[in-house]
Design an enzyme around this catalytic site. Structure first.
Site, PDB file in Angstrom:
ATOM      1  N   HIS A  26       0.861  -1.183   0.000  1.00 39.98           N
ATOM      2  CA  HIS A  26       0.000   0.000   0.000  1.00 39.98           C
ATOM      3  C   HIS A  26       0.900   1.238   0.000  1.00 39.98           C
ATOM      4  O   HIS A  26       2.038   1.191   0.487  1.00 39.98           O
ATOM      5  CB  HIS A  26      -0.906   0.010   1.232  1.00 39.98           C
ATOM      6  CG  HIS A  26      -1.992  -1.030   1.181  1.00 39.98           C
ATOM      7  ND1 HIS A  26      -3.061  -1.042   2.058  1.00 39.98           N
ATOM      8  CD2 HIS A  26      -2.173  -2.086   0.347  1.00 39.98           C
ATOM      9  CE1 HIS A  26      -3.846  -2.056   1.763  1.00 39.98           C
ATOM     10  NE2 HIS A  26      -3.332  -2.712   0.733  1.00 39.98           N
ATOM     11  N   GLU A  84       1.032   3.848   1.759  1.00 35.65           N
ATOM     12  CA  GLU A  84       1.527   4.274   3.077  1.00 35.65           C
ATOM     13  C   GLU A  84       2.685   3.388   3.533  1.00 35.65           C
ATOM     14  O   GLU A  84       3.694   3.876   4.051  1.00 35.65           O
ATOM     15  CB  GLU A  84       0.401   4.203   4.114  1.00 35.65           C
ATOM     16  CG  GLU A  84      -0.794   5.091   3.793  1.00 35.65           C
ATOM     17  CD  GLU A  84      -1.894   4.355   3.033  1.00 35.65           C
ATOM     18  OE1 GLU A  84      -1.580   3.506   2.167  1.00 35.65           O
ATOM     19  OE2 GLU A  84      -3.074   4.630   3.316  1.00 35.65           O
ATOM     20  N   CYS A 140      -5.888   2.109   5.643  1.00 41.22           N
ATOM     21  CA  CYS A 140      -6.596   0.898   6.043  1.00 41.22           C
ATOM     22  C   CYS A 140      -6.027   0.429   7.391  1.00 41.22           C
ATOM     23  O   CYS A 140      -5.017   0.954   7.857  1.00 41.22           O
ATOM     24  CB  CYS A 140      -6.414  -0.185   4.970  1.00 41.22           C
ATOM     25  SG  CYS A 140      -4.759  -0.919   4.979  1.00 41.22           S
ATOM     26  N   CYS A 195      -2.290  -0.201   7.400  1.00 48.12           N
ATOM     27  CA  CYS A 195      -1.463   1.002   7.312  1.00 48.12           C
ATOM     28  C   CYS A 195      -1.535   1.838   8.590  1.00 48.12           C
ATOM     29  O   CYS A 195      -0.551   2.478   8.959  1.00 48.12           O
ATOM     30  CB  CYS A 195      -1.860   1.815   6.085  1.00 48.12           C
ATOM     31  SG  CYS A 195      -1.442   0.965   4.538  1.00 48.12           S
TER      32      CYS A 195
HETATM   33 ZN   LIG Z   1      -3.333   0.234   3.617  1.00 47.28          ZN
END
Ligand SMILES: [Zn+2]
Length: 155
Positions: A52, A54, A82, A85
């Site tokens: 992801h 992040e 999410c 993260c």
């Molecule tokens: Zn994430």
């Protein structure tokens, strides 16, 4: 640079990443008003479900700063992180997380992080994946090794 300006940059990264074959997410790590790293979603090109934006930005920031702690830094993300993260942000000791789109915007865009947030609050018996403990006799051995290692680096 203000929060608004950094977020605009994260959103621009996210938009550009779509054209490059990635997911619609971008993130930045900033310290003392200076850019430390950028991250874009690399899940499909790298075949890495943890890539992801992040997490990518956090990994790059740690490498750039030579530290596993991002204390003193802020993460700017094009979208609300999410649960993975958010956890990565807590583990990396970021001072703050600032985002633009929220989990409802993400759901509307085809990414239902909200479902994972809901699942974390639900009884694991209702999960689509089994998560089970087995009371192995040696289960504490790794911690004994850790606690007995005077050369360990606490984190
Ligand atoms: Zn994430």
């Amino acid at each position: 640079m203000t929060d608004h300006t950094w977020l605009e940059r994260a959103v621009a990264l996210a938009v550009a990443n779509v054209a490059a074959g990635g997911g619609p997410f971008g993130a930045l790590v900033v310290r003392d008003g200076e850019l430390v790293s950028e991250g874009i979603n690399r899940v499909t090109p790298d075949l890495d479900p943890t890539a992801h934006a992040e997490v990518v930005a956090i990994r790059r920031a740690c490498a750039a700063l030579g530290d596993f702690s991002l204390e003193g830094c802020t993460l700017y993300s094009s979208c609300e992180p999410c649960p993975m993260c958010v956890s990565a942000s807590l583990w990396s000791r970021l001072d703050a997380v600032v985002y633009a789109a929220d989990r409802d915007d993400a759901a509307r865009g085809g990414f239902d992080d909200r479902a994972i947030y809901d699942l974390l609050g639900a009884d694991r018996a209702t999960w689509p994946m089994t998560v089970a403990a087995v009371p192995l006799g040696e289960r504490f051995a790794p911690f004994e090794a850790w606690l007995g290692n005077d050369a360990r680096t606490p984190y």
